[in-house]
Write an enzyme that holds these catalytic residues in place. Sequence first.
Site, short mmCIF file in Angstrom:
data_model
loop_
_atom_site.label_atom_id
_atom_site.label_comp_id
_atom_site.label_asym_id
_atom_site.label_seq_id
_atom_site.Cartn_x
_atom_site.Cartn_y
_atom_site.Cartn_z
NE ARG A 31 31.84 124.91 68.81
CZ ARG A 31 31.91 123.84 68.05
NH1 ARG A 31 33.07 123.22 67.88
NH2 ARG A 31 30.84 123.39 67.41
N GLY B 154 33.51 127.03 75.47
CA GLY B 154 33.53 126.27 76.71
C GLY B 154 32.95 124.88 76.59
CB CYS C 255 32.57 116.01 68.21
SG CYS C 255 31.78 117.03 69.49
CB THR D 71 28.42 120.36 69.06
OG1 THR D 71 27.79 119.57 70.09
CG2 THR D 71 28.40 121.82 69.47
#
Length: 217
Positions: free
Chosen positions: A70, A150, A168, A75
Amino acid sequence: MGLELGFRELGEVPYEPTWHAMQRFVAERDKSVMDEAWLLQHPAVFTQGQAGKAEHVLFPGDIPVIQVDRGGQVTYHGPGQLVTYLLLDVRRLGLGVRELVSRIEQSLIGLLASYDVQAVAKPDAPGVYVDGAKIASLGLRIRNGCSFHGLALNLDMDLRPFQRINPCGYAGMPMTQLRDLVGPVDFAEVCTRLRAELVSRLGYAEQKTLTGGIELT
């Protein structure tokens, strides 16, 4: 007839097999396939996005770190966090990536507003924030015009593992969760409200509940 968004509520499922199931779904789908959203929780895991840097994983300890495909950086996922994977034909929806991200953020902001929580998005740091603390993270991948991965919304969880990373990529990023803002949280009710927000904000005509699980291999 307008587009439907199908929802699967999967409970707690391991990260890696679920990720591989997303990859298979995107690889095998065609234009006739209904878009799906998978609502679930994961056991404790750190995931490192494509832009991730090793120095942002400070001391993972006994929590596994998985390198994934992704966008974004590192995270944390764990029990009590609502993860929603969005398997959408973005071309069919007529959305660009930035617009898709914005609409997902607005879905979360709308959900939180239904609990009288005022949240905002930041143009330079995808996600949703309450009084400067991050309550939801976003990370997507687009392949052949279709999205996967997502969002992750902190509901009622142990936030301490976030201290083992720079969330992040931001050192010292404060994190928050819905329980700390409104008291006890009904996970199923949050799912119901999020489903309605996503259908409305992403431009679907209706939602459909899909029964059955996914193949976890």
